[in-house]
Write a protein that holds these residues in place. Structure first.
Motif, mmCIF file in Angstrom:
data_model
loop_
_atom_site.group_PDB
_atom_site.id
_atom_site.type_symbol
_atom_site.label_atom_id
_atom_site.label_comp_id
_atom_site.label_asym_id
_atom_site.label_seq_id
_atom_site.Cartn_x
_atom_site.Cartn_y
_atom_site.Cartn_z
ATOM 1 N N LEU A 31 0.812 -1.214 0.000
ATOM 2 C CA LEU A 31 0.000 0.000 0.000
ATOM 3 C C LEU A 31 0.851 1.272 0.000
ATOM 4 O O LEU A 31 0.498 2.264 -0.628
ATOM 5 C CB LEU A 31 -0.928 0.007 1.218
ATOM 6 C CG LEU A 31 -1.994 -1.095 1.257
ATOM 7 C CD1 LEU A 31 -2.831 -0.958 2.528
ATOM 8 C CD2 LEU A 31 -2.890 -1.050 0.031
ATOM 9 N N ALA A 32 1.970 1.246 0.711
ATOM 10 C CA ALA A 32 2.789 2.461 0.844
ATOM 11 C C ALA A 32 3.600 2.752 -0.414
ATOM 12 O O ALA A 32 3.857 3.915 -0.741
ATOM 13 C CB ALA A 32 3.725 2.330 2.043
ATOM 14 N N THR A 33 4.017 1.707 -1.119
ATOM 15 C CA THR A 33 4.904 1.904 -2.271
ATOM 16 C C THR A 33 4.201 1.747 -3.611
ATOM 17 O O THR A 33 4.710 2.222 -4.629
ATOM 18 C CB THR A 33 6.068 0.891 -2.228
ATOM 19 O OG1 THR A 33 5.543 -0.437 -2.402
ATOM 20 C CG2 THR A 33 6.817 0.974 -0.909
ATOM 21 N N GLY A 34 3.061 1.065 -3.631
ATOM 22 C CA GLY A 34 2.425 0.766 -4.912
ATOM 23 C C GLY A 34 3.180 -0.284 -5.693
ATOM 24 O O GLY A 34 2.927 -0.489 -6.881
ATOM 25 N N ARG A 35 4.106 -0.958 -5.034
ATOM 26 C CA ARG A 35 4.904 -1.996 -5.682
ATOM 27 C C ARG A 35 4.626 -3.337 -5.011
ATOM 28 O O ARG A 35 4.213 -3.391 -3.866
ATOM 29 C CB ARG A 35 6.399 -1.663 -5.571
ATOM 30 C CG ARG A 35 6.788 -0.355 -6.236
ATOM 31 C CD ARG A 35 8.198 0.074 -5.853
ATOM 32 N NE ARG A 35 9.211 -0.837 -6.366
ATOM 33 C CZ ARG A 35 10.517 -0.703 -6.100
ATOM 34 N NH1 ARG A 35 10.938 0.278 -5.311
ATOM 35 N NH2 ARG A 35 11.381 -1.547 -6.621
ATOM 36 N N THR A 36 4.859 -4.394 -5.743
ATOM 37 C CA THR A 36 4.629 -5.726 -5.181
ATOM 38 C C THR A 36 5.844 -6.176 -4.372
ATOM 39 O O THR A 36 6.946 -5.628 -4.496
ATOM 40 C CB THR A 36 4.376 -6.747 -6.295
ATOM 41 O OG1 THR A 36 5.571 -6.906 -7.063
ATOM 42 C CG2 THR A 36 3.228 -6.324 -7.188
#
Length: 442
Positions: free
Chosen positions: A84-89
């Motif tokens: 959620l914080a990075t938008g990365r998996t």
């Protein structure tokens, strides 16, 4: 889904003028991914471990089972917070740490999936064979369970998967709580078990109980299920944390209930059950002798619910991880790192319909069937043991690394408490890793 639609509105502006997601109010109607990850992580092996703990030490190690649930809350929260914080998996985060993570994960998903597929099918087949004796052999029940899990995940998207998992968790919860009440726990003995104590010779056993309750690769899948739910930015952070805590509190009740059954039914009578999943069939026989056939059959239904949630949870969750893994490998040199997880709006083809997702589903299902009819090769057992032993320390320590680096926005990096818990979890899992590797049949 309602949650997906909610993501389309509600933003606030930060001090620099850039839009930031407005926090969503935590609500019971949003809860789902945490239930899925907790149910998947708690399998028949955890049932046996908790029962044996109760049978061997009574209520003395109750605190260890509760501590194990708290550690898993922290690990799942860290995985969800990264997404959620990075938008990365998480796979994208691992890849940023260096090529060694890709090498490890390649070996892990290949060997672990092959052996786990057979184990999950066998575990799910055991209660069915006991419930319907004489219908067909255990191995064919296992084949049926594997194919059934494949078809369910193949033809359903996350929304249906979550509803079915939630229903099965309800079955698990009701059955285990009923059994705990049925065996009439001694509350005077139960409460002191919350005070940490180590019986003679129980250190490694206790560490295993702390580390083993719901601790599998599916903790890494939590962020993917969070994204599949439609939660894709920091506005969902409070919702995710409520979801995660409720799920593992439910797991805590489940674990305490099974320890009560072990303490009252096994410890008080000095009865030991067989090691592994077959010990649960033994327990069914004991329940029938003590409380009648109806209670024994109800337990077997709960046993099946516990096993099948682990099967379809891994079939769905680890296939999501593998699909993302393949997507990262396909990125062209110079292309930007992935910016989001597979989910409802990730491209024209839903990830559950993608070729990598379905290829791993097939890998989990059909090649492992050979192990159902053959003894596991010695080399495969050793490699599986080594690779599997390293996963939980790998997860804990890489999350510690990622959430303290510039890869994570400052507001969402670990504080002292998060670092303490993840660091302690990493040390715990390293100790268990060394012990597990030493115990392999070298």
């Amino acid at each position: 889904m309602a949650d997906t639609a909610d993501t389309a509105h509600g933003t606030a502006h930060g001090g620099g003028g850039a839009p930031t997601p407005a926090p969503r109010r935590p609500s019971w109607r949003h809860i789902g991914p945490g239930i899925v990850v907790a149910a998947t992580g708690v399998g028949a092996g955890d049932l046996v471990a908790t029962l044996v703990a109760g049978g061997k030490y009574g209520y003395t190690l109750l605190w260890a089972a509760v501590l194990g649930c708290l550690i898993k809350i922290s690990l799942a929260e860290a995985a969800g917070r990264w997404h959620l914080a990075t938008g990365r998996t998480l796979l994208d985060g691992w890849r940023s740490l260096g090529p060694w993570t890709t090498v490890y994960f390649t070996g892990y998903v290949a060997v672990w999936g092959f052996v786990y597929g057979a184990a999950a099918m066998s575990s799910t087949a055991l209660p069915l064979a006991a419930l319907f004796p004489g219908v067909m052999g255990l191995k064919w029940w296992a084949v049926l369970c594997g194919v059934g899990g494949l078809l369910f995940v193949w033809f359903n998207r996350y929304a249906v998967f979550e509803k079915v998992m939630t229903f099965l968790v309800g079955v698990m919860f009701l059955v285990t709580v009923y059994l705990a009440v049925r065996v009439a726990p001694n509350l005077g003995d139960l409460l002191p078990g919350l005070v940490p104590a180590l019986p003679d010779g129980s250190l490694l056993y206790t560490l295993g109980l702390v580390g083993g309750v719901g601790g599998t690769i599916t903790l890494a899948a939590y962020g993917y299920w969070v994204n599949a739910k439609g939660w894709r930015d920091t506005g969902w952070m409070r919702v995710m944390r409520l979801d995660n805590r409720v799920a593992y509190l439910t797991t805590g009740v489940f674990v305490v209930a099974m320890l009560i059954v072990g303490a009252e039914l096994l410890h008080s009578s000095g009865i030991a059950i067989a090691k592994g999943d077959k010990g649960l069939v033994d327990l069914g026989g004991l329940l029938e002798e003590e409380y009648g056939a109806a209670t024994a059959k109800l337990f077997l239904v709960g046993f099946f619910a516990t096993s099948v949630t682990s099967l379809i949870g891994v079939w769905q969750g680890v296939s999501l991880l593998f699909a993302d893994f393949v997507a990262r490998l396909r990125e062209r040199d110079g292309a930007p790192a992935g910016t989001g997880a597979p989910g409802p709006e990730a491209g024209a083809v839903p990830v559950e319909r993608s070729a990598p997702f379905r290829a791993y589903l097939l890998w989990l299902t059909f090649p492992p069937m050979a192990l159902l009819f053959l003894d596991q090769p010695f080399v495969l057992v050793v490699v599986y043991g080594v690779i599997g032993a390293f996963f939980m320390p790998f997860l804990a320590l890489t999350l510690l690394w990622l959430l303290n680096s510039s890869r994570t926005p400052g507001e969402w990096r670990n504080g002292w408490f998060g670092n303490t818990v993840l660091g302690a979890a990493g040390v715990l899992f390293l100790v268990l890793c060394v012990q597990q590797v030493r115990d392999l049949p070298w």
